[in-house]
Design a protein around this motif. Structure first.
Motif, PDB file in Angstrom:
ATOM      1  N   ASN A  49       0.867  -1.103   0.109  1.00 52.44           N
ATOM      2  CA  ASN A  49       0.108  -0.215  -0.202  1.00 52.44           C
ATOM      3  C   ASN A  49       0.744   1.269  -0.144  1.00 52.44           C
ATOM      4  OD1 ASN A  49      -2.594  -1.026  -0.205  1.00 52.44           O
ATOM      5  ND2 ASN A  49      -2.433  -1.893   1.904  1.00 52.44           N
ATOM      6  N   GLU A  88       3.056   3.788  -3.170  1.00 50.26           N
ATOM      7  CA  GLU A  88       3.542   4.092  -4.270  1.00 50.26           C
ATOM      8  C   GLU A  88       4.995   4.660  -4.251  1.00 50.26           C
ATOM      9  OE1 GLU A  88       1.296   3.632  -7.411  1.00 50.26           O
ATOM     10  OE2 GLU A  88       0.065   2.847  -5.611  1.00 50.26           O
ATOM     11  N   SER A 125       3.456   0.073  -7.724  1.00 49.68           N
ATOM     12  CA  SER A 125       2.359   0.124  -6.862  1.00 49.68           C
ATOM     13  C   SER A 125       2.352  -0.995  -5.989  1.00 49.68           C
ATOM     14  CB  SER A 125       0.971   0.042  -7.529  1.00 49.68           C
ATOM     15  OG  SER A 125       1.230   1.405  -8.362  1.00 49.68           O
ATOM     16  N   GLY A 158       0.606  -2.121  -3.384  1.00 49.66           N
ATOM     17  CA  GLY A 158      -0.598  -2.639  -3.397  1.00 49.66           C
ATOM     18  C   GLY A 158      -0.834  -3.544  -2.196  1.00 49.66           C
ATOM     19  N   PRO A 188      -0.903   6.085  -1.452  1.00 50.11           N
ATOM     20  CA  PRO A 188      -2.042   6.039  -2.684  1.00 50.11           C
ATOM     21  C   PRO A 188      -3.321   6.503  -2.275  1.00 50.11           C
ATOM     22  CG  PRO A 188      -1.633   4.122  -1.426  1.00 50.11           C
ATOM     23  CD  PRO A 188      -0.522   4.902  -0.919  1.00 50.11           C
ATOM     24  N   ILE A 195       0.555   6.656 -11.204  1.00 53.13           N
ATOM     25  CA  ILE A 195       0.444   5.885  -9.842  1.00 53.13           C
ATOM     26  C   ILE A 195      -1.033   6.255  -9.502  1.00 53.13           C
ATOM     27  CG2 ILE A 195       2.856   6.376  -9.173  1.00 53.13           C
ATOM     28  CD1 ILE A 195       1.789   8.723  -7.455  1.00 53.13           C
ATOM     29  N   TYR A 196      -1.321   5.351  -8.350  1.00 53.81           N
ATOM     30  CA  TYR A 196      -2.440   5.552  -7.749  1.00 53.81           C
ATOM     31  C   TYR A 196      -2.571   6.975  -6.538  1.00 53.81           C
ATOM     32  CZ  TYR A 196      -4.012   0.952  -9.273  1.00 53.81           C
ATOM     33  OH  TYR A 196      -4.057  -0.147 -10.247  1.00 53.81           O
TER      34      TYR A 196
END
Length: 238
Positions: free
Chosen positions: A63, A65, A96, A98, A123, A161-162
């Protein structure tokens, strides 16, 4: 009225592990400064130099970037997604993290140090499937302009990126001026001088100084001498 902060190069956190020399703009590892935890969504800005043949063993992220920008030498990357790559000057890499990834980073050169920026951005979307990207950019071919190297948009120039963030690099000759307009209300910009001297709305900055500005629509840059600069526009609220 715009709000600002300045981080002079010599006030950054410093770590010397022998094989790794790192300067931390924001709190990281054993360096903690309650006034320098983050700048909005920008959580980490590390200025790293890794000795020849050395590197970071396998370690996890989630979680976040994670952006790497090579400045000198070649950085070897391997990760749990099966990516094996080399990042060289003129390239940007993003992961990312995640739901979680593992990766290693090593200096491909056995003799000379590799220098790179390690940047973490919070993110706006959690627990995504991990992803990797790497792109080239050309500063010399676009001198005295800003080159976008990162954005939230998959179809734009550079990596994505998110997060509603935009990164730009610029290489300027002396006396060059330009204006920067923020892409989104509520964003701020953190300006990091890679080389040289410049002014941001009149504030004098030198090599490796950082300058944050927010609660405004934009700002002006003036390269008082030759300069290279990284502008990181990020949301101030996360």
């Amino acid at each position: 009225m715009a709000q600002t902060l300045i981080h002079k190069a010599g006030t950054r956190g410093a770590a010397d592990h022998g094989w790794l020399k790192s300067f931390h703009t924001f709190s990281f590892a054993n360096y903690y400064n309650p006034e320098r935890v983050q700048f909005g969504a920008l959580r980490v800005l590390n200025d790293d130099a890794v000795n020849g043949g050395r590197g970071f063993g396998e370690h996890p992220h989630d979680n976040m970037e994670i952006i790497s920008i090579a400045l000198k030498g070649e950085l070897q990357h391997e990760d749990s997604m099966g990516n094996i790559a080399v990042i060289a000057p003129g390239e940007i890499q993003v992961m990312s993290a995640g739901t979680g990834i593992y990766h290693t980073e090593f200096n491909k050169d056995g003799d000379n140090a590799v220098e790179f920026l390690q940047i973490w951005v919070f993110p706006n979307k959690r627990n995504v499937s991990p992803r990797y990207d790497q792109q080239k950019y050309d500063l010399d071919g676009k001198a005295n302009t800003l080159v976008q190297i990162l954005s939230p948009n998959q179809d734009d120039e550079g990596v994505w990126i998110y997060q509603d963030a935009w990164f730009n690099l610029g290489k300027f000759t002396a006396q060059t001026t330009l204006d920067y307009q923020l892409h989104k209300p509520g964003n701020g910009a953190y300006i990091f001088v890679l080389k040289g001297d410049l002014k941001v709305d009149g504030q004098v900055l030198e090599t490796r100084d950082g300058y944050g500005i927010w609660d405004n629509a934009g700002f002006s840059l003036e390269a008082t001498a030759g300069a290279e600069v990284l502008i990181m526009e990020v949301p101030m609220s996360i």
